[in-house]
Design an enzyme around this catalytic site. Structure first.
Site, short mmCIF file in Angstrom:
data_model
loop_
_atom_site.label_atom_id
_atom_site.label_comp_id
_atom_site.label_asym_id
_atom_site.label_seq_id
_atom_site.Cartn_x
_atom_site.Cartn_y
_atom_site.Cartn_z
N ARG A 234 3.76 -0.14 -4.93
CA ARG A 234 3.57 -0.73 -3.59
C ARG A 234 2.29 -1.55 -3.48
NH1 ARG A 234 6.88 1.59 0.16
NH2 ARG A 234 5.53 0.81 1.80
N CYS B 5 0.85 -1.19 0.00
CA CYS B 5 0.00 0.00 0.00
C CYS B 5 0.89 1.25 0.00
CB CYS B 5 -0.94 0.11 1.19
SG CYS B 5 -2.07 -1.27 1.36
N GLU C 182 7.18 -14.43 -11.97
CA GLU C 182 6.47 -13.29 -11.39
C GLU C 182 5.94 -12.31 -12.41
OE1 GLU C 182 8.57 -10.70 -8.64
OE2 GLU C 182 10.44 -11.03 -9.69
N LYS D 212 12.07 -14.66 -11.90
CA LYS D 212 11.75 -13.53 -12.79
C LYS D 212 10.66 -13.93 -13.78
CE LYS D 212 13.03 -10.92 -11.06
NZ LYS D 212 13.86 -10.85 -9.92
N GLU E 78 16.95 -17.44 -9.58
CA GLU E 78 16.53 -16.06 -9.84
C GLU E 78 15.88 -15.95 -11.22
OE1 GLU E 78 16.01 -13.53 -8.23
OE2 GLU E 78 16.16 -11.83 -9.58
N LYS F 172 5.80 -4.14 -4.40
CA LYS F 172 7.25 -3.97 -4.36
C LYS F 172 7.82 -4.23 -2.97
CE LYS F 172 11.21 -2.88 -6.14
NZ LYS F 172 11.82 -3.95 -6.95
N HIS G 166 17.74 -36.30 -10.40
CA HIS G 166 17.05 -36.82 -9.21
C HIS G 166 15.55 -36.52 -9.24
CE1 HIS G 166 20.81 -37.98 -7.37
NE2 HIS G 166 21.30 -36.77 -7.68
N ASN H 279 -1.44 2.04 5.77
CA ASN H 279 -0.61 0.98 5.19
C ASN H 279 -0.16 0.09 6.35
OD1 ASN H 279 1.38 -0.57 3.90
ND2 ASN H 279 2.91 1.04 4.05
N GLY H 280 -0.56 -1.17 6.33
CA GLY H 280 -0.17 -2.07 7.42
C GLY H 280 -1.34 -2.94 7.84
N TRP I 186 -2.85 -2.67 -1.61
CA TRP I 186 -2.56 -4.09 -1.79
C TRP I 186 -3.34 -4.79 -0.69
CZ3 TRP I 186 -0.41 -8.19 0.95
CH2 TRP I 186 0.01 -9.29 0.18
O1 M6R Z 1 12.87 -5.39 -0.61
P1 M6R Z 1 13.37 -6.80 -0.44
O2 M6R Z 1 14.64 -7.05 -1.14
O3 M6R Z 1 13.42 -7.21 1.00
O4 M6R Z 1 12.26 -7.69 -1.13
C1 M6R Z 1 12.33 -9.08 -1.08
C2 M6R Z 1 11.36 -9.72 -2.05
O5 M6R Z 1 10.04 -9.34 -1.75
C3 M6R Z 1 11.66 -9.32 -3.50
O6 M6R Z 1 12.97 -9.63 -3.85
C4 M6R Z 1 10.69 -10.01 -4.46
O7 M6R Z 1 10.92 -11.38 -4.46
C5 M6R Z 1 10.83 -9.44 -5.86
N1 M6R Z 1 9.55 -9.20 -6.43
C6 M6R Z 1 11.58 -10.32 -6.79
O8 M6R Z 1 11.69 -9.78 -8.06
#
Ligand code: M6R
Length: 615
Positions: free
Chosen positions: A27, A2, A495, A492, A488, A610, A511, A101-102, A75
């Site tokens: 956010r 948020c 997501e 990517k 990673e 984010k 395995h 927010n929270g 969010w």
């Molecule tokens: O702000 P942070 O690095 O703590 O965030 C961690 C994860 O939420 C963040 O890396 C998330 O997995 C991303 N969307 C990946 O691209």
């Protein structure tokens, strides 16, 4: 999660709040709303959808007037994303309005009490409970809005950044924070509030970052008066000069923030080592390490905690630290670490990695480690963020604002910082040969230009994306330093394109995952020359014998994999520990192009946000 924005001043609040919400949309973006006060009326406009939808609704209602305004981009946590659950929320009398927010964890018992006292609720949110609790205190205790907010917050359990406005006290805005970020922009005859400073950087470079447990009364007459939520004791606010500029938070000609941020990596890596890496002198200067070198030299163990992409950077760091600093490293998901009963000793060092510096699970892991006596070192990107402040010492990544929800430059700059740390400690400890140390330092200086060379392959990568964009699944394989890159790459793709993808250490394929391979299965294999190359080539042969499609990420000039694979993407040669800084770039571009070709919202993928400030 948020985003919250607010304005109090002499200008029209609407355009300022709307523009601010657009900058904070990373956010959370399932609904948006705004409350405006024009001196007489307090009007709330809100809707399910994005800020652009809010603009349409506001236009239809013609409700854009007022020089005080608060806005929210959501969010969802409590209650599905719909118009009613969107913020701002009125109190029952409609005199008060709130954005939040929270999460208020004890909202249910509070709600029951309020219902028993005759309050009615329109939404399913915890936030509507909070605003009515504030109203209830105001009515019963007959105290100011500021005092009512303070008393009410002391009855809550949870996390919040809030802004509250009372139309009968038209010159003031009350804000408070606990566990969620809140910045106040201090202008001339105007003040701004926001979850981060991006909504107000074109108006002022003076900002106050509220600390956890602080609240503020903001008014044109008195300015910003900060106090403790617990006891109301006044606090002297520290006004910080902001260093970010407008250009950094705009797309700068790119179609998406993600693409811009991928292309920013050569600069971001340079900015991260600038002033720290003095290759010709054979020196690495990092104040956070220099000042605490004994702790690192005596550490029995390093525990790395992080989430998502930052966790993958932690895995790369594990290989680098163990290789050079010879300190045992454990890498943990922050969310798992905090909820088991981890054994933490006083001579353990906890390294917390977080781009945003606000991730709730990582923050909780830090608090646990501190309680048990560990030294905590934060690696964050956002300056002044909660994790950077909660840590005993730390190092910033200097990647600049990362706005695309998918982390890109955060990953490569985190690896840069962590590699510098490992080498700095290794040198002091004598666990690395002098010649190797110098070789690595000089090679790190070459990384940005090598990343540029990888970026030149964008067209090739786009063609690969075209060939595989309709796949339902994808496997990513890598070994050693490049195993975390495989994870990673898969993250990517998942997501932003919503294609199912898995990352594995290449040798693990036999395995289990090998059963998945058929002619429909693309397998991205990181097969650079260093690091068990022959073994990875054998894995590629195994995939080809089962008719899988291979996309090889190889070292420039490679012939063997070129003959076997369906496609190859070349990266320049570098020292093995630095290969992740190059091999990750094509995987970022591949996901990007696939998502764009599928028409997905690259910068704001569904269900994500984010910074994940909820547990
Ligand atoms: O702000 P942070 O690095 O703590 O965030 C961690 C994860 O939420 C963040 O890396 C998330 O997995 C991303 N969307 C990946 O691209």
């Amino acid at each position: 999660m948020c985003g919250i924005v607010g304005y109090i001043g002499l200008k029209d609040a609407y355009p300022i709040v709307i523009k601010g919400l657009k900058r904070l949309e990373y956010r959370g973006y399932d609904s948006a709303g705004i409350a405006l006060f024009d001196g007489n009326n307090l009007e709330v406009t809100k809707t399910k959808g994005k800020v652009a939808d809010l603009e349409r609704v506001a236009l239809e209602k013609n409700s854009k007037k007022g020089s005080i305004g608060i806005g929210h981009t959501r969010w969802a946590t409590h209650g599905v994303p719909n118009d009613v659950n969107s913020h701002p929320h009125y109190s029952n009398s409609e005199n008060l309005v709130i954005i939040h927010n929270g999460i208020i964890e004890n909202y249910e018992p509070l709600k029951k009490e309020l219902v028993a006292r005759g309050y009615e609720f329109k939404s399913d949110t915890d936030t509507e409970v909070l605003i009515n609790l504030i109203e209830d205190v105001q009515i019963n205790e007959k105290v100011s809005l500021e005092k009512s907010v303070q008393i009410a917050l002391n009855q809550t359990i949870g996390a919040y950044a809030i802004a509250v406005f009372d139309k009968r006290q038209e010159d003031e805005l009350i804000v408070a924070r606990l566990g969620s970020p809140l910045a106040i922009g201090v202008g001339e005859n105007e003040f701004f509030i926001a979850s981060d400073a991006s909504p107000f950087i074109e108006y002022t470079s003076d900002a106050i970052y509220l600390e956890d447990g602080e609240m503020a009364k903001i008014s044109l007459n008195e300015g910003v008066v900060v106090s403790k939520i617990k006891d109301g004791v006044a606090v002297d606010p520290y006004i910080q000069k902001l260093k970010i500029n407008l250009e950094q938070i705009e797309k700068g000609g790119f179609d998406h923030f993600m693409l811009k941020e991928i292309y920013e990596q050569p600069h971001a890596i340079t900015d991260t080592y600038r002033g720290r890496l003095l290759a010709n002198e054979g020196v690495i200067k990092m104040a956070g390490i220099d000042d605490n070198i004994d702790k690192f030299l005596n550490a029995k163990r390093i525990i790395i905690v992080a989430c998502g992409t930052s966790w993958h950077a932690g895995l790369v760091a594990e290989y680098i630290f163990e290789e050079f600093s010879r300190i045992p490293v454990e890498v943990e998901y922050a969310s798992e670490f905090r909820y088991r009963n981890p054994i933490i000793n006083k001579d353990d060092i906890l390294i917390a990695i977080s781009q945003s510096g606000e991730t709730a699970d990582t923050m909780a892991a830090i608090k646990l480690a501190k309680q048990r006596g560990a030294f905590v070192f934060g690696v964050c990107n956002v300056v002044g963020s909660s994790i950077s402040r909660e840590s005993h010492a730390g190092a910033y990544t200097h990647a600049g604002p990362e706005i695309g929800v998918a982390s890109t430059k955060a990953f490569t700059t985190q690896i840069t910082v962590l590699a510098l740390m490992a080498l700095r400690i290794a040198k002091q400890k004598g666990s690395i040969a002098n010649s190797q140390y110098h070789y690595l330092l000089h090679e790190m200086e070459q990384i940005p230009s090598k990343v540029e060379k990888v970026l030149e392959q964008n067209d090739t990568i786009e063609k690969v994306a075209e060939a595989y964009k309709d796949s339902d699944n994808c496997l990513y394989l890598g070994r050693g330093f490049n195993f975390p890159v495989a994870l990673e790459g898969a993250l990517k793709l998942k997501e932003i394109s919503y294609i199912h993808a898995e990352g594995y250490p290449a040798a693990e394929m036999k395995h289990g995952p090998i059963a998945l391979i058929d002619e429909q299965m693309p397998v991205v294999v990181i097969a650079t020359k260093k690091g068990h190359y022959e073994k990875v080539v054998s894995n590629i042969q195994e995939i080809k014998s089962r008719k899988g499609k291979v996309i090889g990420v190889v070292t420039e000039g490679d012939i063997t994999v070129k003959e076997l694979a369906d496609h190859v993407i070349e990266v320049p040669e570098t020292l093995e520990p630095f290969t992740p800084l190059l091999t990750t770039i094509p995987l970022q571009l591949l996901s990007y192009h696939i998502a764009v070709k599928l028409g997905k919202n690259v910068d704001q993928p569904r269900n994500l946000a984010k910074s994940v400030t909820v547990e």
